[in-house]
Design a protein around this motif. Structure first.
Motif, PDB file in Angstrom:
ATOM      1  N   ARG A 188       8.594   4.471   8.911  1.00  0.00           N
ATOM      2  CA  ARG A 188       8.297   4.384   7.468  1.00  0.00           C
ATOM      3  C   ARG A 188       9.508   3.857   6.695  1.00  0.00           C
ATOM      4  N   ALA A 245       9.218  -0.349  12.100  1.00  0.00           N
ATOM      5  CA  ALA A 245       8.137   0.219  11.302  1.00  0.00           C
ATOM      6  C   ALA A 245       6.849   0.352  12.119  1.00  0.00           C
ATOM      7  N   HIS A 246       6.656  -0.545  13.073  1.00  0.00           N
ATOM      8  CA  HIS A 246       5.435  -0.511  13.877  1.00  0.00           C
ATOM      9  C   HIS A 246       5.588   0.306  15.147  1.00  0.00           C
ATOM     10  N   ARG A 274      10.707  -4.457  10.610  1.00  0.00           N
ATOM     11  CA  ARG A 274       9.252  -4.387  10.784  1.00  0.00           C
ATOM     12  C   ARG A 274       8.882  -3.891  12.176  1.00  0.00           C
ATOM     13  N   ALA A 303      10.025   0.145   7.254  1.00  0.00           N
ATOM     14  CA  ALA A 303       9.054  -0.657   6.508  1.00  0.00           C
ATOM     15  C   ALA A 303       9.460  -0.764   5.044  1.00  0.00           C
ATOM     16  N   LYS A 359      10.823  -4.211   2.800  1.00  0.00           N
ATOM     17  CA  LYS A 359      10.155  -4.667   1.579  1.00  0.00           C
ATOM     18  C   LYS A 359      11.055  -4.663   0.347  1.00  0.00           C
TER      19      LYS A 359
END
Length: 179
Positions: free
Chosen positions: A118, A91-92, A88, A121, A125
């Motif tokens: 991307r 991802a950020h 994460r 992330a 998930k």
């Protein structure tokens, strides 16, 4: 005297030989999953568990390496939160400030950082099995049968989990490119 690449080192009871032969590969895999500090602990614990459970290793199933990847993957599940946080965080990440140099190179680095964000992330998930299968395939470079042995799941489950994970990754990356 046995060398690190001799068949005798595939005996889990030969802890030093098995460590010499496979530690680097396991460390690379674990580092990509949870970072260097945690990875070192996971690899050390993997070899400890392997030695303690050496009676459970079935030489008829093939090399020791998939068995070790299975142990490492199980131990990594304990560190799942760390892995998810790292994914994460990637991802950020916005790629930081561009480096000095031609504008094209800076643009490529920013684009690459965004693609990593991307992808991270999406990986965060994915369901656990899909993420484990994808990482063993992409990072550890195991064959389908080795992944099945490592995770103790049927070959068909490996194939379907990898197919689903790839589809989700492709879709997410295509969605990001469409923006």
């Amino acid at each position: 005297m046995t060398t690190p690449t001799s068949p005798a080192t595939t005996d889990p009871a030969d802890l030093a030989g098995v460590f010499d032969r496979y530690a680097r590969e396991l460390l690379r895999y674990c580092t990509r999953r949870v970072g260097e500090q945690v990875a070192e602990d996971v690899v050390a614990e993997t070899f400890l568990v392997a030695y303690e459970q050496r009676h459970r290793y079935d030489a008829a199933r093939g090399e020791v390496l998939p068995w070790l990847y299975g142990i490492a993957t199980n131990l990594l599940r304990r560190h799942r939160r760390t892995e998810i946080r790292a994914l994460r965080a990637l991802a950020h990440a916005d790629g930081g400030s561009p480096v000095d140099g031609p504008a094209q190179r800076a643009t490529e680095r920013v684009d690459a950082a965004r693609a990593v964000a991307r992808l991270s992330a999406v990986l965060a998930k994915l369901p656990r099995r899909q993420r484990d299968v994808l990482m063993l395939y992409a990072v550890a470079e195991l064959e389908y049968a080795e992944i099945a042995a490592a995770l103790q799941i049927p070959l068909g489950s490996v194939q379907s989990a990898l197919h689903r994970a790839r589809a989700k990754v492709r879709a997410a990356l295509a969605e990001g490119d469409a923006r």
